[in-house]
Enzyme design. Structure first.
Site, PDB file in Angstrom:
ATOM      1  N   ARG A   1      42.839  45.459  47.701  1.00  0.00           N
ATOM      2  CA  ARG A   1      44.558  45.478  47.056  1.00  0.00           C
ATOM      3  C   ARG A   1      44.832  47.363  46.806  1.00  0.00           C
ATOM      4  O   ARG A   1      43.713  47.951  46.435  1.00  0.00           O
ATOM      5  CB  ARG A   1      44.450  45.069  45.836  1.00  0.00           C
ATOM      6  CG  ARG A   1      44.674  43.498  46.544  1.00  0.00           C
ATOM      7  CD  ARG A   1      44.530  42.213  45.358  1.00  0.00           C
ATOM      8  NE  ARG A   1      43.904  42.669  43.903  1.00  0.00           N
ATOM      9  CZ  ARG A   1      44.102  43.226  43.493  1.00  0.00           C
ATOM     10  NH1 ARG A   1      45.062  42.106  42.367  1.00  0.00           N
ATOM     11  NH2 ARG A   1      43.928  42.953  41.995  1.00  0.00           N
TER      12      ARG A   1
ATOM     13  N   SER B   1      33.296  46.899  43.485  1.00  0.00           N
ATOM     14  CA  SER B   1      32.430  46.270  43.568  1.00  0.00           C
ATOM     15  C   SER B   1      31.067  46.609  43.982  1.00  0.00           C
ATOM     16  O   SER B   1      30.796  44.831  44.393  1.00  0.00           O
ATOM     17  CB  SER B   1      33.547  44.508  43.340  1.00  0.00           C
ATOM     18  OG  SER B   1      34.176  45.234  42.319  1.00  0.00           O
TER      19      SER B   1
ATOM     20  N   ASP C   1      34.141  45.896  39.229  1.00  0.00           N
ATOM     21  CA  ASP C   1      35.596  44.413  38.824  1.00  0.00           C
ATOM     22  C   ASP C   1      34.559  44.334  37.701  1.00  0.00           C
ATOM     23  O   ASP C   1      35.508  43.849  36.819  1.00  0.00           O
ATOM     24  CB  ASP C   1      35.139  43.683  39.380  1.00  0.00           C
ATOM     25  CG  ASP C   1      33.749  42.931  40.858  1.00  0.00           C
ATOM     26  OD1 ASP C   1      32.990  43.225  39.815  1.00  0.00           O
ATOM     27  OD2 ASP C   1      33.905  42.047  41.217  1.00  0.00           O
TER      28      ASP C   1
END
Length: 900
Positions: free
Chosen positions: A522, A586, A640
């Site tokens: 994203r 992450s 994350d």
């Protein structure tokens, strides 16, 4: 003339459909906890939960009490793949003094007969399971217990009503045990109707209804547990013994009962009771015919008005006479012979009229029976949510077997009333005796299967002691990761993130965030406002990462990322602005500062080459340079988990822990600088990304790893690594379940022992299926549908086992996660030197959010293992996007403060 006389006995299809609707309403009443006490149709749970599946085997005894004779049986069931069985029986009379005497005498008689049978068959000194067919209404609380509600069928034994008949039989057998050297274990109490269904179910696995039409009448069928209020639990099905003979005892059939029915009832042993049975069963049909003939004769319509003694004698006309008179092929000869024997001397017209009376009486019986059966079939079809259903009805009883027309009439009317059910009627060959043995055999099989399933799932049941041990081991590993001399060899890496503060509300500006952590990537634009109108606005776009890029080269991966950024900047019209950027990455990184992160190792299926050991921020900067279209200020590389903590920290300043329980599993928390030996300085706090997924990679939790965990680990992309994550995270739980299902199938406990092609495929069992299957709102029918989508053709019993397996795996995951988190909150409490700690944990991840029980079990475990900590769990909204922007904003704020 006869038609006019017996007009009320002729029932149209409309009337039968109405009877069917009335019976359906009675069934619902009988199943409801509040309405059952006043229901006439008692809908008694039989505790028979499973039909034969063909794998039953062994030697079984059965005794059968309820008809005109008492029977003892030996049933051998062979596991030869042909579903064959062998039955040997012996019949004993039931003397009047026994069936109308006292309880002790009755059960002694049963025990004596069984003993005689065992001697004849040379069965003494063998330990044999026994099924007891007891064909009277009983209230059961378990399979091997039944309290007699009322005697029927001419039985009137004193002192038995309201007592457990199995205990009485056991007592009687116990008396003989020592003196005659027999060892019989009563495993199941069965109604003859249930026995019939089970016998036929052994030959035809579609059989889920049992029907008796003989001296008595009754029906049973397999009902969904969720509809049976009288029994705990919603899983699976159970056979319900309707005891439909009492239908109408509350007046529900009064409009259909004739004067003859009323007269017959008044003269019976139990007036006002079993009214439906009195209109249907062979015990009463002969008497009904006698009453009709008597009245017609008195009115001069038959036998020249001469009433013989036979017509005045109760019980003189029996069902065998009625059946014989209805043999049309033999013309009127049978009728003439029977009537002459009864001293009635009929004319030909008399014979025709009497034959017609018999036909109307037996036809009404078949019609009423068909209507009630149609109600049961409709209920079964609706339970299964099918438009059309194929099923089998197992049938026994003298009326059905010996009456020349009865079976044909019954079949025809049932098919007319339920055109959307394809019904096969299967005659039970060896009836209730073999049925009791089959119930016992199924109970035997289920007990053995239960043992095997419990053994497979036992390693997933973690005691409080074991969980405490896991918590303590996690605590030890956390300390190793923080200490300079042990950090290099520690499995829990405790990586410093260089995030040294949480949001204070003064952050503001426009920020870009990138989020790479799974199969999607994203790009976000985040606008943060401070002051009284404090808010966070976000715009984002999602891009897929194809497998060939996830597992290609590092350069290809970062070029793809920059291509996605370019598309987003173009889309938002901000290509020229040099915005501060937070990069949520992450994967385990070793950071030297907030904008430097060296990849320790790929997880979650990524395998891009030339990345491990490299600084991901540099790799991103180089890819931006290669493209040469725009420039960005990369301020922070973020995990994350840290993003999750920061997002919640923006709402709640007490949030100092972040937890991800999704595809992966990880925790971060604010640690005192003085405890972080691998970073200079003792003042303040820094967020530590524990990377706790590696906990256990040194073998410290091998004692709780099962053979299934080992198989999942060996088949993974990184064998021997991330062992704790492989027991707690969404990416692996479905795979653990699949391994267990394969094992249980190999043991013949699931899917008929057939491992389907789809079950052989790794990854078929996604974690979302676990969440769906374990949902409390989901009926087993829907569980079966999910399994069918996965190419697994399951029975109702299979679905229960699959649900149980999913539950065991996800519960252990939540408990292990809770044990790890308890170690962290306890450490925080000790850091602060307080007796009692109040703290908030920011949480994200699909497993926590979507699984029906994971979050609850996790919270309960933390409470149990860290009782001095009051932990609030706060759901994070977009930790990896919004969180990355907030970290960037906090870093900018702290940087500016430092500069000033």
């Amino acid at each position: 003339q006869v038609d006019r006389y017996l007009y009320h006995m002729r029932l149209s299809d409309d009337v039968l459909l109405d009877v069917m609707a009335r019976f359906q309403a009675e069934m619902v009443k009988g199943l409801g906890r509040d309405t059952n006490p006043t229901a006439t149709v008692k809908m008694l749970p039989s505790f028979v939960r499973s039909l034969p599946d063909g794998s039953e085997k062994g030697d079984f005894l059965a005794v059968d009490l309820g008809g005109s004779q008492f029977r003892a049986h030996q049933v051998k069931v062979f596991d030869d793949g042909k579903q064959s069985s062998q039955l040997e029986s012996k019949f004993y009379p039931t003397p009047k003094e026994v069936i109308q005497g006292n309880g002790a005498e009755l059960f002694d008689y049963v025990a004596d007969c069984l003993l005689d049978f065992m001697e004849t068959k040379n069965l003494k000194r063998k330990k044999l399971p026994l099924g007891f067919t007891f064909s009277f209404p009983c209230k059961q609380n378990k399979l091997e217990e039944g309290v007699l509600l009322a005697w029927t069928k001419h039985f009137k034994v004193r002192g038995v009503q309201d007592t457990d008949v199995v205990s009485s039989l056991r007592k009687a057998l116990q008396k003989h045990k020592a003196s005659f050297d027999i060892d019989v274990n009563v495993l199941a109490l069965v109604n003859d109707t249930v026995g019939t269904m089970m016998t036929c179910g052994y030959d035809d696995q579609r059989c889920e209804v049992g029907l008796i039409i003989g001296t008595g009448t009754n029906a049973c069928y397999m009902e969904e547990m969720r509809h049976i209020d009288l029994v705990e639990g919603d899983e699976g099905r159970m056979c319900i013994n309707t005891e439909w003979g009492a239908f109408g005892d509350d007046g529900a059939l009064d409009d259909l009962r004739t004067e003859f029915d009323r007269e017959l009832d008044l003269g019976s042993l139990n007036p006002g009771k079993q009214l439906f049975e009195k209109m249907i069963s062979s015990l009463y049909l002969g008497e009904l015919v006698r009453l009709i003939l008597l009245k017609m004769t008195k009115e001069g319509l038959l036998f020249n008005g001469k009433v013989s003694t036979a017509l005045l004698t109760k019980g003189k006309i029996e069902m065998k006479h009625v059946s014989a008179m209805e043999k049309y092929k033999e013309g009127l000869s049978n009728t003439k012979e029977i009537l002459t024997e009864l001293n009635l001397f009929p004319s030909e017209e008399d014979c025709i009229a009497v034959q017609h009376v018999c036909t109307i009486v037996s036809f009404r019986s078949a019609n009423l029976c068909a209507a009630a059966l149609a109600a049961i079939l409709t209920r079964l079809r609706e339970n299964k949510k099918l438009l059309r259903m194929r099923t089998t009805v197992g049938i026994d009883g003298g009326l059905y077997k010996t009456h020349p027309q009865y079976a044909k009439r019954l079949h025809k009317v049932v098919r007319r009333l339920v055109p959307n059910c394809d019904v096969r009627f299967l005659l039970s060959v060896s009836g209730s005796g073999k049925g009791a043995a089959m119930v016992t055999a199924v109970a035997y099989r289920l007990a053995a299967q239960r043992k095997q399933i419990d053994a497979a799932l036992a390693p997933f049941l973690l005691s409080l002691e074991t969980l405490r041990e896991v918590k303590n081991k996690m605590r030890t590993e956390l300390e190793y990761g923080l200490k300079r001399e042990t950090q290099a060899s520690a499995t829990v890496k405790m990586l410093p993130t260089y995030v040294c503060g949480t949001p204070d509300g003064t952050e503001k500006g426009k920020f870009l965030a990138l989020d790479l952590g799974g199969t999607n990537f994203r790009v976000l634009l985040v606008k943060i406002r401070s002051g009284r109108r404090r808010s966070v606005q976000m715009y984002n776009k999602i891009f897929a990462i194809p497998l060939e890029i996830m597992q290609g080269t590092g350069e290809e991966l970062f070029d793809h990322i920059v291509q996605c950024i370019a598309d987003f900047l173009e889309y938002m019209g901000i290509k020229g602005a040099r915005l501060p950027l937070g990069f949520t990455f992450s994967f385990p990184c070793r950071q030297a500062s907030i904008d430097k992160g060296t990849l320790v190792g790929w997880t979650k299926g990524f395998k891009a080459t030339d990345c491990e050991g490299e600084d991901v921020v540099d790799m991103l900067r180089e890819a931006i340079r290669r493209r040469n279209e725009f420039d960005l200020d990369i301020v922070a590389v973020v995990n994350d988990t840290v993003g999750t903590m920061m997002t919640c920290g923006y709402e709640d300043p007490n949030c100092e822990i972040g937890l991800i329980a999704g595809t992966g599993s990880n925790v971060c928390y604010m640690e005192d600088m003085k405890n972080i030996e691998i970073v200079e300085g003792n003042e303040g706090k820094m967020c530590i990304n524990t990377e706790w997924g590696g906990f256990g990679d040194n073998g410290c939790i091998d004692n709780i790893r099962t053979k299934y965990d080992k198989e999942v680990d060996e088949g993974s992309l990184n064998p021997g690594k991330q062992r704790y994550e492989k027991m707690t995270s969404g990416m692996y739980l479905g795979e653990i379940v699949r391994q267990i299902l394969i094992d249980l199938t190999k043991q013949g406990l699931l899917f008929r022992g057939q491992i389907s092609e789809s079950l052989r495929k790794r990854g078929i069992f996604e974690t979302k299926f676990l969440s769906q299957i374990e949902s409390d709102r989901l009926a087993l029918l829907q569980v079966r549908r999910i399994l069918q989508q996965l190419g697994l053709d399951s029975t109702c019993e299979d679905s229960i086992i699959v649900k149980e397996v999913c539950g065991a795996v996800s519960k252990r995951a939540a408990q292990l996660c809770g044990a790890g988190l308890a170690a962290i909150v306890e450490k925080k409490r000790e850091n602060q030197g307080v007796e009692h700690l109040q703290i908030t944990v920011g949480v994200d991840g699909t497993l926590y959010k979507l699984h029906p029980h994971f979050s609850r079990v996790l919270r309960e475990t933390v409470k149990e293992l860290a009782p001095q900590c009051d932990v609030t769990f706060m759901l994070s909204e977009d930790g990896s996007g919004k969180g990355a922007a907030l970290i960037t904003a906090v870093a900018k704020r702290l940087h500016n403060v430092g500069q000033k």
